[in-house]
Design a protein around this motif. Structure first.
Motif, PDB file in Angstrom:
ATOM      1  N   MET A 129      56.638 101.329 -75.048  1.00 24.46           N
ATOM      2  CA  MET A 129      56.234 100.179 -74.238  1.00 24.46           C
ATOM      3  C   MET A 129      57.120  98.975 -74.527  1.00 24.46           C
ATOM      4  N   ALA A 130      57.424  98.761 -75.815  1.00 26.13           N
ATOM      5  CA  ALA A 130      58.249  97.611 -76.199  1.00 26.13           C
ATOM      6  C   ALA A 130      59.653  97.706 -75.600  1.00 26.13           C
ATOM      7  N   ALA A 131      60.129  98.900 -75.344  1.00 22.88           N
ATOM      8  CA  ALA A 131      61.450  99.071 -74.746  1.00 22.88           C
ATOM      9  C   ALA A 131      61.406  99.071 -73.222  1.00 22.88           C
ATOM     10  N   LEU A 132      60.395  99.684 -72.645  1.00 17.02           N
ATOM     11  CA  LEU A 132      60.372  99.858 -71.195  1.00 17.02           C
ATOM     12  C   LEU A 132      59.887  98.629 -70.429  1.00 17.02           C
ATOM     13  N   VAL A 133      59.017  97.811 -71.016  1.00 17.88           N
ATOM     14  CA  VAL A 133      58.567  96.605 -70.312  1.00 17.88           C
ATOM     15  C   VAL A 133      59.737  95.642 -70.079  1.00 17.88           C
ATOM     16  N   PRO A 134      60.571  95.348 -71.102  1.00 21.04           N
ATOM     17  CA  PRO A 134      61.736  94.503 -70.807  1.00 21.04           C
ATOM     18  C   PRO A 134      62.707  95.149 -69.807  1.00 21.04           C
ATOM     19  N   LEU A 135      62.783  96.480 -69.813  1.00 20.75           N
ATOM     20  CA  LEU A 135      63.626  97.170 -68.838  1.00 20.75           C
ATOM     21  C   LEU A 135      63.136  96.884 -67.422  1.00 20.75           C
ATOM     22  N   VAL A 136      61.840  96.940 -67.224  1.00 20.01           N
ATOM     23  CA  VAL A 136      61.270  96.677 -65.901  1.00 20.01           C
ATOM     24  C   VAL A 136      61.517  95.220 -65.501  1.00 20.01           C
ATOM     25  N   VAL A 137      61.230  94.302 -66.405  1.00 22.09           N
ATOM     26  CA  VAL A 137      61.432  92.877 -66.104  1.00 22.09           C
ATOM     27  C   VAL A 137      62.906  92.594 -65.861  1.00 22.09           C
ATOM     28  N   GLY A 138      63.768  93.136 -66.707  1.00 25.71           N
ATOM     29  CA  GLY A 138      65.208  92.948 -66.516  1.00 25.71           C
ATOM     30  C   GLY A 138      65.693  93.538 -65.206  1.00 25.71           C
ATOM     31  N   GLY A 139      65.155  94.697 -64.834  1.00 21.67           N
ATOM     32  CA  GLY A 139      65.508  95.310 -63.549  1.00 21.67           C
ATOM     33  C   GLY A 139      65.089  94.450 -62.374  1.00 21.67           C
ATOM     34  N   LEU A 140      63.883  93.885 -62.444  1.00 26.48           N
ATOM     35  CA  LEU A 140      63.433  92.978 -61.381  1.00 26.48           C
ATOM     36  C   LEU A 140      64.311  91.734 -61.309  1.00 26.48           C
ATOM     37  N   LEU A 141      64.684  91.227 -62.465  1.00 27.05           N
ATOM     38  CA  LEU A 141      65.569  90.057 -62.485  1.00 27.05           C
ATOM     39  C   LEU A 141      66.944  90.386 -61.910  1.00 27.05           C
ATOM     40  N   LEU A 142      67.478  91.543 -62.265  1.00 25.31           N
ATOM     41  CA  LEU A 142      68.777  91.946 -61.712  1.00 25.31           C
ATOM     42  C   LEU A 142      68.696  92.097 -60.195  1.00 25.31           C
ATOM     43  N   MET A 143      67.582  92.624 -59.704  1.00 26.31           N
ATOM     44  CA  MET A 143      67.400  92.721 -58.250  1.00 26.31           C
ATOM     45  C   MET A 143      67.338  91.326 -57.628  1.00 26.31           C
ATOM     46  N   SER A 144      66.725  90.402 -58.326  1.00 22.71           N
ATOM     47  CA  SER A 144      66.656  89.028 -57.840  1.00 22.71           C
ATOM     48  C   SER A 144      68.053  88.419 -57.759  1.00 22.71           C
ATOM     49  N   HIS A 145      68.884  88.674 -58.767  1.00 21.78           N
ATOM     50  CA  HIS A 145      70.279  88.215 -58.738  1.00 21.78           C
ATOM     51  C   HIS A 145      70.996  88.805 -57.525  1.00 21.78           C
ATOM     52  N   LEU A 146      70.778  90.084 -57.299  1.00 21.09           N
ATOM     53  CA  LEU A 146      71.439  90.781 -56.198  1.00 21.09           C
ATOM     54  C   LEU A 146      70.969  90.264 -54.845  1.00 21.09           C
ATOM     55  N   VAL A 147      69.674  90.115 -54.674  1.00 17.54           N
ATOM     56  CA  VAL A 147      69.121  89.673 -53.388  1.00 17.54           C
ATOM     57  C   VAL A 147      69.584  88.258 -53.054  1.00 17.54           C
ATOM     58  N   HIS A 148      69.572  87.382 -54.062  1.00 12.77           N
ATOM     59  CA  HIS A 148      69.961  85.989 -53.826  1.00 12.77           C
ATOM     60  C   HIS A 148      71.461  85.760 -53.972  1.00 12.77           C
ATOM     61  N   ARG A 149      72.171  86.811 -54.351  1.00 14.49           N
ATOM     62  CA  ARG A 149      73.636  86.757 -54.515  1.00 14.49           C
ATOM     63  C   ARG A 149      74.060  85.574 -55.371  1.00 14.49           C
ATOM     64  N   THR A 150      73.510  85.536 -56.582  1.00 16.63           N
ATOM     65  CA  THR A 150      73.808  84.451 -57.497  1.00 16.63           C
ATOM     66  C   THR A 150      73.912  84.993 -58.922  1.00 16.63           C
ATOM     67  N   THR A 151      74.616  84.264 -59.764  1.00 18.11           N
ATOM     68  CA  THR A 151      74.731  84.670 -61.160  1.00 18.11           C
ATOM     69  C   THR A 151      73.695  83.967 -62.035  1.00 18.11           C
ATOM     70  N   VAL A 152      72.918  83.060 -61.434  1.00 15.08           N
ATOM     71  CA  VAL A 152      71.895  82.333 -62.167  1.00 15.08           C
ATOM     72  C   VAL A 152      70.615  82.325 -61.332  1.00 15.08           C
ATOM     73  N   VAL A 153      69.491  82.689 -61.956  1.00  8.72           N
ATOM     74  CA  VAL A 153      68.210  82.692 -61.270  1.00  8.72           C
ATOM     75  C   VAL A 153      67.367  81.537 -61.813  1.00  8.72           C
ATOM     76  N   ASP A 154      66.782  80.763 -60.900  1.00  4.15           N
ATOM     77  CA  ASP A 154      65.873  79.689 -61.290  1.00  4.15           C
ATOM     78  C   ASP A 154      64.529  80.307 -61.658  1.00  4.15           C
ATOM     79  N   ILE A 155      64.062  80.028 -62.847  1.00  2.00           N
ATOM     80  CA  ILE A 155      62.763  80.539 -63.284  1.00  2.00           C
ATOM     81  C   ILE A 155      61.755  79.395 -63.201  1.00  2.00           C
ATOM     82  N   ASP A 156      60.784  79.568 -62.288  1.00  2.00           N
ATOM     83  CA  ASP A 156      59.703  78.585 -62.177  1.00  2.00           C
ATOM     84  C   ASP A 156      58.418  79.213 -62.726  1.00  2.00           C
ATOM     85  N   ALA A 157      57.341  78.447 -62.761  1.00  2.93           N
ATOM     86  CA  ALA A 157      56.076  78.936 -63.323  1.00  2.93           C
ATOM     87  C   ALA A 157      55.558  80.157 -62.560  1.00  2.93           C
ATOM     88  N   GLY A 158      55.734  80.170 -61.241  1.00  4.10           N
ATOM     89  CA  GLY A 158      55.272  81.295 -60.436  1.00  4.10           C
ATOM     90  C   GLY A 158      55.988  82.580 -60.780  1.00  4.10           C
TER      91      GLY A 158
END
Length: 186
Positions: free
Chosen positions: A74-103
């Motif tokens: 679990m300790a390894a796979l949860v960050p993998l999932v979160v990191g994968g979602l973040l990488l998809m966010s980078h890809l979708v928004h076509r940016t090298t930096v993602v703004d992290i807000d409370a939501g």
């Protein structure tokens, strides 16, 4: 449902979950004895395992695999999932930096929490209904948090940070892949 069918489903489920061979043989022998005793008493396999053989097998596998052995996964796979979602966010928004807000932060925390709860309950991180449940939990939490806290940027996450989050999970998956039994050569 026959005894052979129940045993085959259980064996497959336990092998998929990574239960070691000795434990699988022991569990199958115990289950065979229970099924034979039930048949001698005039009961069906369904009376022994219930309506859902897979759920029965999963619960038995969880009982055989204590939490302290599942925590590293679990300790390894949860960050993998979160990191994968973040990488998809980078890809979708076509940016090298993602703004992290409370939501967004609440979204990832709720998905991580749902993932851990599902892992503890089911003993597996399947890509079917489990991820759907996690998203159904995550989206309302994100929308509610954005409504309450606003969309002010808390911090910026660079692309390399998102990729770095996936490394423990990738390393774990690589080790698991190497540890998995290989089919015999033809």
């Amino acid at each position: 449902m026959t005894n052979e069918h129940v045993l085959a489903v259980c064996r497959s489920n336990w092998e998929y979950r990574g239960v070691d061979d000795a434990s699988v043989r022991e569990m199958l022998a115990e289950l065979t004895a229970h099924l034979e005793d039930a048949a001698a008493a005039g009961r069906t396999p369904r009376d022994v395992v219930g309506r859902n053989v897979r759920s029965f097998a999963a619960s038995w596998a969880r009982a055989r695999t204590p939490l302290h052995r599942r925590l590293p996964r679990m300790a390894a796979l949860v960050p993998l999932v979160v990191g994968g979602l973040l990488l998809m966010s980078h890809l979708v928004h076509r940016t090298t930096v993602v703004d992290i807000d409370a939501g967004r932060l609440a979204f990832w925390v709720s998905i991580g929490t749902a993932t851990v709860v599902l892992e503890l309950r089911r003993g597996t991180l399947g890509f079917g209904k489990g991820w759907l449940v996690a998203l159904v939990v995550g989206l309302p939490v994100m929308l509610l948090t954005r409504r309450l806290a606003g969309e002010e940027t808390l911090f910026l996450l660079p692309l390399w940070g998102s990729a770095l989050l996936t490394l423990p999970g990738l390393a774990y998956l690589l080790v698991e892949r190497r540890r998995a039994p290989r089919p015999p050569a033809a």
